[in-house]
Structures are given as structure tokens and as C-alpha cells.
Design a protein around this motif. Structure first.
Motif, PDB file in Angstrom:
ATOM      1  N   GLU A  28      -5.225  15.466 -53.378  1.00 39.35           N
ATOM      2  CA  GLU A  28      -3.970  15.973 -52.856  1.00 39.35           C
ATOM      3  C   GLU A  28      -3.730  17.327 -53.500  1.00 39.35           C
ATOM      4  OE1 GLU A  28      -1.065  13.043 -53.695  1.00 39.35           O
ATOM      5  OE2 GLU A  28      -1.923  11.542 -52.338  1.00 39.35           O
ATOM      6  N   ALA A  29      -3.457  18.357 -52.699  1.00 39.58           N
ATOM      7  CA  ALA A  29      -3.375  19.706 -53.251  1.00 39.58           C
ATOM      8  C   ALA A  29      -2.388  20.558 -52.461  1.00 39.58           C
ATOM      9  CB  ALA A  29      -4.752  20.361 -53.231  1.00 39.58           C
ATOM     10  N   VAL A  37      -1.937  19.384 -48.526  1.00 36.90           N
ATOM     11  CA  VAL A  37      -3.052  18.799 -47.786  1.00 36.90           C
ATOM     12  C   VAL A  37      -3.631  17.657 -48.614  1.00 36.90           C
ATOM     13  CG1 VAL A  37      -4.824  20.309 -48.775  1.00 36.90           C
ATOM     14  CG2 VAL A  37      -5.172  19.308 -46.509  1.00 36.90           C
ATOM     15  N   LYS A  38      -4.117  16.657 -47.922  1.00 43.56           N
ATOM     16  CA  LYS A  38      -4.840  15.551 -48.567  1.00 43.56           C
ATOM     17  C   LYS A  38      -6.213  15.464 -47.920  1.00 43.56           C
ATOM     18  CE  LYS A  38      -3.893  11.121 -47.767  1.00 43.56           C
ATOM     19  NZ  LYS A  38      -3.215   9.806 -47.820  1.00 43.56           N
ATOM     20  N   ILE A  39      -7.245  15.371 -48.744  1.00 37.87           N
ATOM     21  CA  ILE A  39      -8.616  15.250 -48.247  1.00 37.87           C
ATOM     22  C   ILE A  39      -9.204  13.954 -48.783  1.00 37.87           C
ATOM     23  CG2 ILE A  39     -10.917  16.270 -48.156  1.00 37.87           C
ATOM     24  CD1 ILE A  39      -9.650  18.990 -48.533  1.00 37.87           C
ATOM     25  N   SER A  56      -5.782  15.335 -44.010  1.00 39.71           N
ATOM     26  CA  SER A  56      -4.473  14.810 -43.623  1.00 39.71           C
ATOM     27  C   SER A  56      -3.425  15.852 -44.005  1.00 39.71           C
ATOM     28  CB  SER A  56      -4.176  13.492 -44.341  1.00 39.71           C
ATOM     29  OG  SER A  56      -5.119  12.502 -43.994  1.00 39.71           O
ATOM     30  N   THR A  57      -2.633  16.295 -43.028  1.00 39.65           N
ATOM     31  CA  THR A  57      -1.602  17.296 -43.270  1.00 39.65           C
ATOM     32  C   THR A  57      -0.510  17.188 -42.213  1.00 39.65           C
ATOM     33  OG1 THR A  57      -1.167  19.675 -43.511  1.00 39.65           O
ATOM     34  CG2 THR A  57      -2.918  19.023 -41.990  1.00 39.65           C
ATOM     35  N   GLU A 100      -6.276  21.136 -39.310  1.00 36.47           N
ATOM     36  CA  GLU A 100      -5.228  20.326 -38.724  1.00 36.47           C
ATOM     37  C   GLU A 100      -5.417  18.873 -39.106  1.00 36.47           C
ATOM     38  OE1 GLU A 100      -4.042  21.551 -34.602  1.00 36.47           O
ATOM     39  OE2 GLU A 100      -5.979  22.603 -34.681  1.00 36.47           O
ATOM     40  N   ASN A 101      -4.383  18.101 -38.953  1.00 34.84           N
ATOM     41  CA  ASN A 101      -4.431  16.686 -39.297  1.00 34.84           C
ATOM     42  C   ASN A 101      -5.550  15.979 -38.512  1.00 34.84           C
ATOM     43  OD1 ASN A 101      -3.182  14.366 -40.711  1.00 34.84           O
ATOM     44  ND2 ASN A 101      -2.777  13.656 -38.630  1.00 34.84           N
ATOM     45  N   GLY A 102      -6.403  15.258 -39.214  1.00 39.81           N
ATOM     46  CA  GLY A 102      -7.501  14.538 -38.570  1.00 39.81           C
ATOM     47  C   GLY A 102      -8.801  15.308 -38.498  1.00 39.81           C
TER      48      GLY A 102
END
Length: 216
Positions: A28-29, A37-39, A56-57, A100-102
Motif C-alpha cells: 500500500e503506497a 494505490v494497493k498492489i 487496486s485504486t 486503473e483499478n484492476g
């Protein structure tokens, strides 16, 4: 510089992230212009070569992502947003995108067998980043220590004694290394680097226990 809240990637001075090592993890950053954003990294590396990074954002965010190419592969192809980018051995690939998310970045690290010359003309067998050795029967004996923080999270020194022959040689052909060798992939366990007989510290019970499963 980006801010990272869970370790697995490092921040870069251009408000991006760099992955210098691959493992199952979540990062998470705050990146780009102060966006979250989360990766999520899905992988069984280094035991299997498939790696997928899932973004994920709550809103689209632009920032560069740096991905390391191991020095022992010829090249690595990264797939993302219907694009591809190739990196050579030992380099770092920069992918600057509006994420983008996903969104996903997927790649396959080839885990080919190879050998490496070692001390006294000995030969080591590797697959990907891992060195392989013959399983030995072993006996663990705890050793009394006098550290100031003795007992912290199960601090113990161990003496490990072999209970089976340990001097052996490899009957392989260096120019045809796959001849006579069969690679078997098993499900990754809770302690993937533990072999049968190893002493494992359990944070839940606060005790050591002996691992019963084999790596093969």
C-alpha cells in the motif's frame, strides 16, 4: 518520493515503486501526485515462475513501476494493458502508465536448470535462484546462549549434526543438463523453505516444533 506502508516494494525518487525481489505480498503506497494505490502480488516464486501484480485504486493514478530482471535469465517479457515490454538480464524495466483499478502486470520467470562451478572444481545445481542439495537426515541440538535478549521470539542457537552420509557427487552432463533429471513441483507449504526435521518457531504457540513435511 512515494511512501510505502507495507514492505515488498521500495519507493523511487520519481514518486514510483520498484520491485527488486518477487514474493507473495501486498503493498500500500502513496504514489504519483499523492494518490493511494494497493498492489497485490500473486506468485509462488521462487518455486514457480508465474508472477502477477494486481492494482487496486479508487481513481486512476499515473506513476512509474520499475521491475527487476534477474541476471540469470536471457530476457523477461512483461505484459500489461494490452502492451508488452522486454528487459534484458540484470536490468530494470521502467513502465510509466496511468494505472486503473484492476490493471495487471503479468510475467513468467523461466526457471531453467543450470550449473555453477564452485570451490575445488565442485559443481552446483540451480533452478532459477535456488541452489539444490541432497536431503540429509539431521539432528538438532539447542545450545545455551547468553545474549542480553535471550528468549526474544524464541532466540536459540542450534547445532545440527548429520545422521546420514553427506559427501556425494552429481552424475550429470554439463552440456545436456536435463538428461536424467526430472523436475517435480509440489504445492507450496506454510513454511516453504523448511525441510523435514527442521525446527520451526511458531509465533502462535511461542514454541519450536519439528517440521514433518519434505520439500520434494
Amino acid at each position: 518520493m512515494a511512501k510505502v506502508y507495507r514492505e515488498s516494494m521500495d519507493a523511487t525518487n520519481d514518486n514510483g515503486l520498484i520491485a527488486v525481489a518477487y514474493s507473495p505480498s501486498i503493498v500500500e503506497a502513496i504514489v504519483g501526485k499523492g494518490k493511494n494505490v494497493k498492489i497485490t502480488e500473486e506468485t509462488d516464486y521462487p518455486f514457480k515462475g508465474s508472477v502477477k501484480l494486481i492494482f487496486s485504486t479508487s481513481e486512476a493514478v499515473s506513476f512509474p513501476l520499475y521491475l527487476r530482471v534477474p541476471g540469470w535469465v536471457d530476457s523477461l517479457v512483461f505484459n500489461y494493458k494490452d502492451k508488452t515490454k522486454t528487459g534484458k538480464a540484470g536490468t530494470t524495466v521502467r513502465i510509466a502508465e496511468r494505472w486503473e483499478n484492476g490493471d495487471e502486470v503479468a510475467f513468467q520467470i523461466p526457471l531453467d536448470l543450470r550449473t555453477e562451478k564452485r570451490y575445488n572444481n565442485s559443481l552446483s545445481l540451480l533452478r532459477g535462484p535456488l541452489y539444490f542439495s541432497l536431503r540429509l537426515e539431521k539432528e538438532y541440538k539447542s545450545v545455551e546462549i547468553n545474549y542480553d535478549n535471550y528468549g526474544y521470539k524464541g532466540s536459540v542457537d542450534w547445532e545440527i549434526y548429520p545422521k546420514s552420509p553427506w559427501n556425494y557427487g552429481l552424475m550429470i552432463e554439463e552440456k545436456n543438463i536435463n538428461r536424467g533429471i526430472k523436475v517435480a513441483e509440489n504445492p507450496v507449504t506454510s513454511y516453504p523453505f523448511a525441510d523435514k526435521g527442521d525446527m520451526i518457531w511458531s509465533g502462535d504457540s511461542g514454541k519450536y516444533f519439528q517440521w514433518k513435511k519434505t520439500l520434494l
